[in-house]
Design a protein around this motif. Structure first.
Motif, mmCIF file in Angstrom:
data_model
loop_
_atom_site.group_PDB
_atom_site.id
_atom_site.type_symbol
_atom_site.label_atom_id
_atom_site.label_comp_id
_atom_site.label_asym_id
_atom_site.label_seq_id
_atom_site.Cartn_x
_atom_site.Cartn_y
_atom_site.Cartn_z
ATOM 1 N N ILE A 176 51.752 37.807 44.081
ATOM 2 C CA ILE A 176 50.687 37.918 43.091
ATOM 3 C C ILE A 176 49.449 37.237 43.659
ATOM 4 N N ASP A 177 48.318 37.527 43.041
ATOM 5 C CA ASP A 177 47.028 36.969 43.436
ATOM 6 C C ASP A 177 46.565 36.037 42.319
ATOM 7 N N GLN A 178 47.308 34.955 42.103
ATOM 8 C CA GLN A 178 47.062 34.048 40.975
ATOM 9 C C GLN A 178 46.360 32.798 41.493
ATOM 10 N N GLU A 179 45.046 32.922 41.741
ATOM 11 C CA GLU A 179 44.288 31.781 42.228
ATOM 12 C C GLU A 179 43.991 30.791 41.103
ATOM 13 N N HIS A 180 44.036 31.276 39.859
ATOM 14 C CA HIS A 180 43.569 30.568 38.676
ATOM 15 C C HIS A 180 42.046 30.585 38.649
ATOM 16 N N GLY A 181 41.483 30.125 37.547
ATOM 17 C CA GLY A 181 40.043 30.228 37.395
ATOM 18 C C GLY A 181 39.611 31.673 37.277
ATOM 19 N N ALA A 182 38.621 32.056 38.065
ATOM 20 C CA ALA A 182 38.037 33.395 37.964
ATOM 21 C C ALA A 182 38.986 34.498 38.394
ATOM 22 N N ASN A 183 40.048 34.148 39.097
ATOM 23 C CA ASN A 183 40.995 35.161 39.578
ATOM 24 C C ASN A 183 42.376 34.825 39.027
ATOM 25 N N THR A 184 42.570 35.194 37.763
ATOM 26 C CA THR A 184 43.814 34.896 37.059
ATOM 27 C C THR A 184 44.490 36.197 36.663
ATOM 28 N N ARG A 185 45.742 36.340 37.024
ATOM 29 C CA ARG A 185 46.492 37.557 36.680
ATOM 30 C C ARG A 185 47.411 37.328 35.474
ATOM 31 N N ILE A 186 48.063 36.182 35.431
ATOM 32 C CA ILE A 186 48.977 35.880 34.332
ATOM 33 C C ILE A 186 48.290 34.887 33.405
ATOM 34 N N GLY A 187 48.022 35.320 32.195
ATOM 35 C CA GLY A 187 47.348 34.463 31.235
ATOM 36 C C GLY A 187 48.327 33.691 30.364
ATOM 37 N N SER A 188 47.819 33.175 29.269
ATOM 38 C CA SER A 188 48.636 32.452 28.303
ATOM 39 C C SER A 188 49.776 33.361 27.809
ATOM 40 N N PRO A 189 50.960 32.800 27.596
ATOM 41 C CA PRO A 189 51.297 31.389 27.436
ATOM 42 C C PRO A 189 51.595 30.633 28.723
ATOM 43 N N ALA A 190 51.474 31.277 29.883
ATOM 44 C CA ALA A 190 51.612 30.529 31.124
ATOM 45 C C ALA A 190 50.489 29.502 31.211
ATOM 46 N N THR A 191 50.734 28.423 31.918
ATOM 47 C CA THR A 191 49.729 27.371 32.043
ATOM 48 C C THR A 191 48.534 27.862 32.840
ATOM 49 N N GLN A 192 47.348 27.687 32.274
ATOM 50 C CA GLN A 192 46.118 28.051 32.960
ATOM 51 C C GLN A 192 45.530 26.813 33.618
ATOM 52 N N MET A 193 45.173 26.947 34.881
ATOM 53 C CA MET A 193 44.576 25.846 35.620
ATOM 54 C C MET A 193 43.112 26.164 35.926
ATOM 55 N N PRO A 194 42.275 25.133 36.127
ATOM 56 C CA PRO A 194 40.926 25.395 36.627
ATOM 57 C C PRO A 194 40.979 26.113 37.970
ATOM 58 N N GLY A 195 39.878 26.754 38.329
ATOM 59 C CA GLY A 195 39.788 27.437 39.611
ATOM 60 C C GLY A 195 39.385 26.487 40.724
ATOM 61 N N ALA A 196 39.243 27.059 41.923
ATOM 62 C CA ALA A 196 39.046 26.236 43.111
ATOM 63 C C ALA A 196 37.789 25.378 43.043
ATOM 64 N N MET A 197 36.630 25.965 42.657
ATOM 65 C CA MET A 197 35.407 25.171 42.670
ATOM 66 C C MET A 197 35.465 24.035 41.667
ATOM 67 N N ALA A 198 36.197 24.233 40.582
ATOM 68 C CA ALA A 198 36.385 23.127 39.636
ATOM 69 C C ALA A 198 37.138 21.981 40.307
ATOM 70 N N PHE A 199 38.149 22.295 41.103
ATOM 71 C CA PHE A 199 38.854 21.233 41.826
ATOM 72 C C PHE A 199 37.932 20.575 42.836
#
Length: 611
Positions: free
Chosen positions: A143-166
């Motif tokens: 999967i391409d689940q980078e989180h942030g702007a590139n999120t494939r699996i949404g809630s109820p899975a845990t959402q994390m900030p994206g790379a630039m936020a880190f």
């Protein structure tokens, strides 16, 4: 159905992985058995390869897409799409026909993702098809689940900030923890390869394809965060993938639609682009993804890096010492299809040094082209076996060759969206939120400032159907005791919409306006200017690019969240309310809009309520 968490647990051999997993809610995916030497493992895997047909070996190199939420019974419209593009009805049939080594899940257009239990059932259906093949080798599902702007699996899975936020949070511990939590949840769904983290250094604010997907503009800082996320994912038993080699951070073109050119000199490449990939390799990254772009300083032939032996075999393997799996970026992108046809691209990629061929636009054309290239002598079977061995090493490492590949609903319920994971994500997001402007210490809002108007963009990542947007910010403010009215004005508000927002601002204590990619001609600028002119204090929230503030003036406060996901916007609301102190620091400089040669806010800028 087998419970993979039980069938594999005896294979866990890394004390570090076990301890790290326990800290974030536990991973059920194992590391390699510590008692087996690499030479013994390779001998075992070569014996397995020796029993495979040429067709099965070639199939192991491909990771294909498909349509539908079920491996065997997709909706009719997905059946039609599969027939039209893949020549088969279902995911199970494409796995069977081409003896695939893996598949990739997408939401939105592909319809692969609905909810965690459906994903688990899809995974088990894919694995049943794989184990029914003569080689009986499970699929490596990705999967391409980078989180942030590139999120494939949404809630109820845990959402994390994206790379630039880190990058703004500047915490390798947070980046590692986030990778491990995300990896643990992916593993529970049977997704054991994630095409993350992004290792590109975003030194071009106009970059249309990387941007906030990058950790920032400082190569060394990016490298530390990349290494941390690699460690987090791989401690959770998921194959991490640093991308996009040799670096996609300084381009104003999108390789999905064009063939970009990176004009860095060799010295600039060594100083800017290479450090994060070197850090990933030092951290033991399992796979590295190629970029569909030209880098004349590395290869004057001007072939895309994906098809360049000089870049992949010469630089990545030879100079940098990478021994893992090299995977292409999606082969349906224009950047790799500009010079060669779809029948030549996979063959040239293998000749360049690629192991894993991702998302060919026509799996039949690509698969047959590789088989034919071996039969004609253009490719040797030995060369194919080298890549198969690398791929099987990954499958062995994550336990696919040592027990059941199936996942259980019980494990999904235990792991995906676990309360501890969600709480950790909220705390991390709070540490990334960046306060850029706070005139006269307007934030946090006082007790008497309770009536808010919330307006602005409602962004949606175009390749996905996961919706995170303005309502999340409004809801979070409501939960904190504010009285809010919401008007979704969009990324290009027209005059009537702007008039409506301005009228609604009357009598409010403040207006919260969310912007998304504000350019010089954007009517979002007009919206903000009109709201400022009302005299009602305006709180600006940049829900993607931190660069937006350069296009705006007169706001009383400005926050950067780096994305529009629920977890980011909840954190912004808590900052506005004064429940938490903003601690994020810009990971990129923000240039002035009227003079890009001058810096408005330098990297490292970020206010706190103590300032």
């Amino acid at each position: 159905m087998h419970d993979r968490s039980l069938s594999r647990r005896t294979l866990l051999a890394s004390a570090t992985a076990v301890a790290g997993a326990a800290a974030v809610g536990a991973s059920s995916a194992p590391a390699l058995a510590a008692t087996e030497r690499p030479s013994d493992r390779d001998a075992r895997l070569r014996a397995l390869i020796g029993k495979m047909s040429l067709e099965a070996k070639v199939g192991q190199l491909f990771t294909a897409y498909f349509y539908g939420h079920s491996a065997d019974n997709p909706d009719q419209n997905h059946v039609d799409s599969n027939l039209r593009e893949l020549g088969v009805r279902t995911a199970a049939e494409v796995v069977t026909k081409y003896q695939l080594g893996g598949v990739i899940y997408f939401s939105g257009w592909a319809g692969n993702i609905r909810d965690p239990h459906q994903i688990a059932d899809l995974t088990n259906g894919i694995q049943r098809a794989s184990l029914a093949l003569p080689a009986r080798i499970p699929s490596l599902i990705s999967i391409d689940q980078e989180h942030g702007a590139n999120t494939r699996i949404g809630s109820p899975a845990t959402q994390m900030p994206g790379a630039m936020a880190f990058g703004a949070g500047r915490s390798t511990s947070d980046a590692r923890t986030a990778g491990q939590i995300a990896g643990t949840e992916l593993a529970a769904l049977g997704i054991l390869q994630n095409f993350a983290p992004v290792a590109d250094v975003n030194v071009n604010p106009a970059n249309p394809v990387i941007n906030v997907r990058s950790f920032g503009s400082d190569p060394n800082a990016v490298g530390k965060l990349v290494a941390a996320q690699v460690q987090g994912y791989q401690r959770a038993g998921v194959v991490a993938c640093a991308k996009h080699f040799p670096g996609h951070g300084d381009t104003g073109e999108d390789s999905h639609t064009q063939l970009p050119v990176i004009t860095h000199t060799r010295e600039e490449w060594n100083r800017i682009d290479a450090p994060p990939f070197r850090a990933a390799i030092a951290a033991g990254v399992d796979s590295i993804m190629t970029a569909h772009l030209q880098v004349p300083a590395l290869d004057p032939s001007n072939d895309p890096a994906t098809l360049s032996p000089t870049i992949l075999t010469g630089v990545l393997r030879g100079e940098m010492g990478f021994e893992g799996v090299i995977v292409t970026d999606a082969l349906n992108m224009r950047g790799v299809r500009t010079k060669y046809g779809d029948d030549r691209v996979p063959v040239l990629a293998i000749k360049a040094g690629v192991d894993q061929l991702l998302f060919p636009p026509n799996i039949g054309v690509a698969w047959n082209a590789v088989v034919d290239a071996v039969r004609s002598g253009e490719l040797t079977e030995e060369r194919i076996e080298q890549s198969v061995l690398r791929i099987l090493r990954l499958k062995d490492k994550v336990g696919l060759l040592n027990g059941s590949p199936y996942v259980s609903h019980r494990e999904v319920d235990r792991v995906v969206g676990a309360r501890k994971h969600l709480s950790t994500a909220d705390r991390i997001a709070e540490r990334t939120t960046t306060l850029l402007v706070n005139k006269d210490e307007f934030l946090p809002l006082r007790r008497r400032q309770r009536k808010l108007l919330v307006v602005g963009a409602n962004p949606v990542f175009p390749a996905d159907d996961t919706r995170f947007a303005l309502p999340a910010l409004t809801s979070a403010l409501d939960d904190l005791g504010f009285s809010t009215t919401e008007i979704v004005t969009g990324r290009a508000p027209d005059a009537a919409t702007i008039d409506s927002a301005v009228a609604a601002a009357k009598g409010r204590d403040a207006v919260v306006v969310a912007t998304d990619n504000v350019g010089a001609t954007s009517t979002q600028r007009t919206l903000v200017a009109r709201l400022v002119a009302t005299g009602v204090p305006v709180i600006h929230v940049a829900v993607r690019n931190p660069y937006d503030i350069a296009q705006l003036s007169g706001v009383r406060a400005s926050l950067a969240t780096y994305c529009w996901t629920d977890v980011d916007l909840r954190a912004a609301a808590r900052v506005i309310a004064g429940r938490v102190d903003p601690r994020g620091k810009l990971p990129v400089p923000v240039q002035r809009a009227d003079d890009p040669a001058r810096v408005l806010f330098p990297a490292g800028h970020g206010l706190t309520f103590d300032d």
